[in-house]
Scaffold this motif. Sequence first.
Motif, mmCIF file in Angstrom:
data_model
loop_
_atom_site.group_PDB
_atom_site.id
_atom_site.type_symbol
_atom_site.label_atom_id
_atom_site.label_comp_id
_atom_site.label_asym_id
_atom_site.label_seq_id
_atom_site.Cartn_x
_atom_site.Cartn_y
_atom_site.Cartn_z
ATOM 1 N N ARG A 158 0.716 -1.209 -0.136
ATOM 2 C CA ARG A 158 -0.122 -0.072 0.398
ATOM 3 C C ARG A 158 0.821 0.890 0.263
ATOM 4 N N THR A 159 1.848 1.644 -0.467
ATOM 5 C CA THR A 159 2.589 2.761 -1.067
ATOM 6 C C THR A 159 2.401 4.039 -1.919
ATOM 7 N N CYS A 160 2.725 4.188 -1.998
ATOM 8 C CA CYS A 160 2.802 5.303 -3.434
ATOM 9 C C CYS A 160 3.085 4.783 -4.322
ATOM 10 N N ARG A 161 3.427 3.978 -4.986
ATOM 11 C CA ARG A 161 3.926 3.078 -6.575
ATOM 12 C C ARG A 161 2.400 2.611 -7.138
ATOM 13 N N ASN A 162 2.312 2.104 -5.322
ATOM 14 C CA ASN A 162 1.137 0.812 -6.099
ATOM 15 C C ASN A 162 0.058 1.359 -4.507
ATOM 16 N N THR A 163 -0.220 1.950 -4.495
ATOM 17 C CA THR A 163 -1.816 2.286 -3.964
ATOM 18 C C THR A 163 -2.374 1.407 -3.102
ATOM 19 N N ASN A 164 -3.243 0.063 -4.503
ATOM 20 C CA ASN A 164 -4.114 -1.069 -4.000
ATOM 21 C C ASN A 164 -5.364 -0.043 -3.596
ATOM 22 N N MET A 165 -5.957 1.060 -3.597
ATOM 23 C CA MET A 165 -6.942 1.798 -3.086
ATOM 24 C C MET A 165 -7.475 2.553 -4.528
ATOM 25 N N LEU A 166 -9.242 2.323 -4.362
ATOM 26 C CA LEU A 166 -9.834 2.404 -5.614
ATOM 27 C C LEU A 166 -10.523 4.169 -4.684
ATOM 28 N N MET A 167 -10.821 4.955 -5.433
ATOM 29 C CA MET A 167 -12.126 5.882 -5.171
ATOM 30 C C MET A 167 -13.765 5.800 -5.818
ATOM 31 N N TRP A 168 -14.193 5.079 -5.330
ATOM 32 C CA TRP A 168 -15.781 4.525 -6.124
ATOM 33 C C TRP A 168 -16.954 5.447 -5.747
ATOM 34 N N TYR A 169 -17.637 5.800 -6.233
ATOM 35 C CA TYR A 169 -18.675 7.169 -6.282
ATOM 36 C C TYR A 169 -18.183 7.783 -4.653
ATOM 37 N N LYS A 170 -17.277 8.697 -4.732
ATOM 38 C CA LYS A 170 -15.955 9.082 -4.264
ATOM 39 C C LYS A 170 -16.318 8.931 -2.220
ATOM 40 N N GLU A 171 -16.265 7.633 -2.484
ATOM 41 C CA GLU A 171 -15.687 6.880 -1.513
ATOM 42 C C GLU A 171 -14.526 5.757 -1.536
ATOM 43 N N LEU A 172 -13.901 5.054 -0.102
ATOM 44 C CA LEU A 172 -12.366 4.866 -1.147
ATOM 45 C C LEU A 172 -12.680 3.454 -0.490
#
Length: 263
Positions: free
Chosen positions: A140-154
Motif C-alpha cells: 500500500r505504497t505511493c507506487r501502488n496504493t491498492n485503493m480505489l475511489m468509487w462514488y467518492k468513497e475509498l
Amino acid sequence: MDDLQPELRTVDITRYVTPLREGGSLPAIVEADDSFLYVLKFRGAGQGIKALIAELIGGEIARAIGLRVPEIVFATVDPAFGRTEPDEEIQDLLKASEGLNLALHYLSGAITFDPVVTRIDATLASKIVWLDCLITNVDRTCRNTNMLMWYKELWLIDHGASLYFHHAPQNWEEHSRRPFTAVKDHVLLPWASELETVNESLLSILTPQRIRSIVSLIPDEWGEKAFGKAEEARNIYEHFLSNRLSITENLIKEAQHARKALI
C-alpha cells in the motif's frame, strides 16, 4: 448462525472478459453465473493458494473493522473454461486454476486513489495504516496504493501480499511479534495521526471469536496445500493474528516513529 461469522458466496465463472495486467499474477475481469463481473484472483498464479488466503483474511478483517472492501466470493473455474482462450499464457493460467479460486466484485468505473488529488481524514488513514501493520501488508505504497475511489468513497483492494510469513513459515511465531518496518513506505502514513485513538476501538472489534470466525473461512483444500493440514493452517493463522493483536502498541510506536521522520 453466529453474527460474527462472515458468509461468502460461491459463484461459477462463465466468461473470461479481459486480463488486468497491472500485476504479475494476471488477475482478470470475469463474469459469473449470477451475471455480475468480478476480479478473479487465480490459484495457479504467482504465490498461488497462499496469496488467496491472504486476500481472504486481509479483506475480511478490513471489512470487520468498518473499511470498504468489494464483496469477496469463492469462484469455481471449470476444467473446460480455458479451452477457447487463444492466448497461451492465459490458457495455461486457466488450466492451472481449475477448481476453487477467489474473486472480488468488480467496481466498474472506479479510479485509482491518488493522495495528491484526494485527501482522506486522519481517522480513516489511521485505521488503514493500523490494519496494514496488523496483517503485514507491504503493498500500500505511493507506487501502488491498492485503493480505489468509487462514488467518492475509498475502497481497499489487493491484500494478497499480506501475511507474507507463510511463504517461509518455519519461524511463524517469531514473525508474529516482529515490528512492521515497511510501514515507513505506507502511502497514508503522513495523515495517520490518530493511531492511538483507533487502536482501542479496533481491538474491541477484533475479538478472538471474530478472528477465529474469519480464519475458519479458509477452505480445507487451501489449508492443506498451504500447511499440509487444514486445521493446522487455521490454527497458525489464528495464533499469528492473535499475537499481532497483542503487540499493537509496539506496532503503533513503530508507525509513529516512521511518521515523524516523514513530517
